[in-house]
Design a protein around this motif. Structure first.
Motif, short mmCIF file in Angstrom:
data_model
loop_
_atom_site.label_atom_id
_atom_site.label_comp_id
_atom_site.label_asym_id
_atom_site.label_seq_id
_atom_site.Cartn_x
_atom_site.Cartn_y
_atom_site.Cartn_z
N SER A 73 -9.54 -13.31 13.36
CA SER A 73 -8.78 -14.97 12.26
C SER A 73 -9.89 -15.57 12.75
CB SER A 73 -7.41 -14.79 13.32
OG SER A 73 -7.12 -15.83 12.54
N GLU A 74 -10.31 -15.86 14.14
CA GLU A 74 -11.12 -16.58 14.14
C GLU A 74 -12.47 -16.81 13.71
OE1 GLU A 74 -11.32 -16.29 19.64
OE2 GLU A 74 -12.65 -15.72 18.81
N VAL A 75 -13.07 -16.07 13.44
CA VAL A 75 -14.27 -15.74 12.14
C VAL A 75 -13.46 -15.97 10.81
CG1 VAL A 75 -16.00 -15.27 13.69
CG2 VAL A 75 -13.98 -13.55 12.86
N GLY A 76 -12.34 -16.05 10.55
CA GLY A 76 -12.02 -16.18 9.23
C GLY A 76 -11.84 -14.78 8.37
N VAL A 77 -11.95 -13.74 9.33
CA VAL A 77 -11.66 -12.49 8.58
C VAL A 77 -9.92 -11.69 8.69
CG1 VAL A 77 -11.62 -10.21 8.44
CG2 VAL A 77 -13.25 -11.77 8.79
N ASP A 78 -8.78 -11.32 8.20
CA ASP A 78 -7.50 -12.10 8.37
C ASP A 78 -7.37 -10.35 8.12
OD1 ASP A 78 -5.29 -11.47 8.41
OD2 ASP A 78 -4.16 -12.82 6.77
N ILE A 79 -7.10 -9.52 8.99
CA ILE A 79 -7.03 -8.25 9.29
C ILE A 79 -4.93 -8.14 8.86
CG2 ILE A 79 -8.88 -7.73 9.32
CD1 ILE A 79 -8.25 -6.45 12.69
N SER A 80 -5.01 -9.20 9.87
CA SER A 80 -2.92 -8.95 9.80
C SER A 80 -1.87 -8.32 8.99
CB SER A 80 -2.45 -10.05 10.43
OG SER A 80 -2.73 -10.71 8.82
N SER A 81 -2.66 -8.09 7.73
CA SER A 81 -1.73 -6.94 6.77
C SER A 81 -2.13 -5.59 6.71
CB SER A 81 -2.07 -7.67 5.84
OG SER A 81 -3.19 -7.87 5.14
N GLN A 82 -3.53 -5.76 7.80
CA GLN A 82 -3.89 -3.84 7.69
C GLN A 82 -2.27 -2.89 8.45
OE1 GLN A 82 -8.60 -5.11 7.17
NE2 GLN A 82 -7.74 -3.16 8.69
N HIS A 83 -2.76 -1.94 8.49
CA HIS A 83 -1.91 -1.20 9.81
C HIS A 83 -2.61 -0.12 9.81
CE1 HIS A 83 -1.36 0.99 5.82
NE2 HIS A 83 -0.30 2.01 6.74
N SER A 84 -2.26 0.38 11.44
CA SER A 84 -2.82 1.50 11.90
C SER A 84 -1.70 3.29 10.91
CB SER A 84 -2.14 1.73 13.21
OG SER A 84 -2.13 2.48 13.47
N LYS A 85 -2.78 4.06 10.79
CA LYS A 85 -2.60 5.24 9.87
C LYS A 85 -3.45 5.86 10.25
CE LYS A 85 -5.40 2.85 6.47
NZ LYS A 85 -5.21 2.14 7.25
N HIS A 86 -2.66 6.63 10.79
CA HIS A 86 -2.83 8.80 10.72
C HIS A 86 -3.76 8.80 9.69
CE1 HIS A 86 -3.09 12.76 11.84
NE2 HIS A 86 -3.31 12.25 12.26
N VAL A 87 -4.90 9.51 10.23
CA VAL A 87 -6.25 9.96 9.01
C VAL A 87 -5.17 10.83 7.95
CG1 VAL A 87 -6.83 12.54 10.40
CG2 VAL A 87 -8.17 10.66 8.86
N ASP A 88 -4.42 11.56 8.29
CA ASP A 88 -3.75 12.29 7.19
C ASP A 88 -2.81 11.73 6.03
OD1 ASP A 88 -4.51 14.67 8.77
OD2 ASP A 88 -2.66 14.95 10.02
N GLU A 89 -3.29 10.49 6.41
CA GLU A 89 -2.21 9.96 5.47
C GLU A 89 -3.49 9.41 4.49
OE1 GLU A 89 -0.02 6.19 6.48
OE2 GLU A 89 0.04 6.46 8.73
N LEU A 90 -4.52 9.77 4.93
CA LEU A 90 -5.38 9.27 3.09
C LEU A 90 -5.74 10.31 3.06
CD1 LEU A 90 -7.69 6.60 5.71
CD2 LEU A 90 -5.63 6.29 3.18
N ALA A 91 -5.12 12.03 2.83
CA ALA A 91 -6.15 12.94 2.95
C ALA A 91 -6.00 13.20 1.57
CB ALA A 91 -4.51 14.29 2.87
N ASP A 92 -6.16 12.46 0.31
CA ASP A 92 -5.91 12.86 -1.11
C ASP A 92 -7.23 12.02 -1.63
OD1 ASP A 92 -3.55 15.13 -1.26
OD2 ASP A 92 -2.53 12.85 -1.72
N VAL A 93 -7.36 10.91 -0.41
CA VAL A 93 -8.76 10.30 -0.81
C VAL A 93 -9.94 11.20 -0.72
CG1 VAL A 93 -10.14 7.69 -0.17
CG2 VAL A 93 -7.39 8.33 -0.29
N GLU A 94 -11.17 10.62 -1.53
CA GLU A 94 -12.16 11.53 -1.75
C GLU A 94 -13.51 10.68 -1.56
OE1 GLU A 94 -13.50 14.76 -3.68
OE2 GLU A 94 -11.38 15.69 -4.23
N PHE A 95 -13.13 10.32 -0.23
CA PHE A 95 -14.16 9.96 0.26
C PHE A 95 -15.51 10.22 0.51
CE2 PHE A 95 -11.03 9.07 3.19
CZ PHE A 95 -9.62 7.83 3.29
N HIS A 96 -16.94 9.16 0.24
CA HIS A 96 -18.55 9.81 0.50
C HIS A 96 -18.28 9.16 1.75
CE1 HIS A 96 -17.42 7.66 -4.26
NE2 HIS A 96 -17.97 8.67 -3.71
N TYR A 97 -18.17 8.66 2.24
CA TYR A 97 -19.10 8.69 4.28
C TYR A 97 -17.33 8.53 4.69
CZ TYR A 97 -22.94 8.15 2.07
OH TYR A 97 -24.19 8.06 1.47
N VAL A 98 -17.25 8.91 5.78
CA VAL A 98 -17.36 8.62 6.69
C VAL A 98 -17.50 8.55 8.10
CG1 VAL A 98 -15.13 10.24 8.32
CG2 VAL A 98 -15.12 10.43 6.29
#
Length: 142
Positions: A51-76
């Motif tokens: 927030s000090e540098v103008g980037v708001d991550i407060s709406s992000q939430h902590s996720k287990h990697v399994d929650e993204l199992a359906d996403v086809e990533f190019h890079y991890v």
């Protein structure tokens, strides 16, 4: 657009900052995600220093990697050594890259003052920003 997952142990600090920076700096090139091998909740100090540098991550939430199992990533991109060592196998063509950063909560435990502790978060925040600035070009050589 490249789908990039920033992976850490608990998805509370470093991977969250990396996702925030990628969304802030590289949203034209990268669809950013973050997750953890476990889910430890969003770190309040990470939210504060971003927030000090103008980037708001407060709406992000902590996720287990399994929650993204359906996403086809190019890079991890693993951002901590523990995640690199225990990185799950990703189906598809995701390329796994390790770019480790110090763990601010661990370093902060040794600080003499609260301001000293927050300085670790700021240093790592800025190191992550500098790395994200190199994306996606830095990924092509890997």
């Amino acid at each position: 657009m490249l789908k990039v997952l920033f992976l850490c142990t608990g998805n509370s600090c470093r991977s969250q900052m990396a996702e925030g920076w990628a969304r802030h700096l590289k949203s034209d090139d990268i669809q950013a995600y973050s997750a953890g091998i476990a889910s430890h909740g969003l770190n309040a100090n990470a939210v504060a220093v971003m927030s000090e540098v103008g980037v708001d991550i407060s709406s992000q939430h902590s996720k287990h990697v399994d929650e993204l199992a359906d996403v086809e990533f190019h890079y991890v991109i693993t951002v901590c050594d523990s995640a690199a060592e225990s990185c799950p196998t990703f189906l598809g063509n995701a390329k796994v890259i390790h770019k480790g950063f110090d763990d601010p909560p661990r370093l902060a435990r040794e600080a003499a003052t609260e301001e000293g502790a927050i300085e670790y978060y700021r240093r790592v925040r800025d190191e992550i920003r500098d790395y994200v600035h190199t994306l996606p070009d830095a990924l092509e050589g890997n």
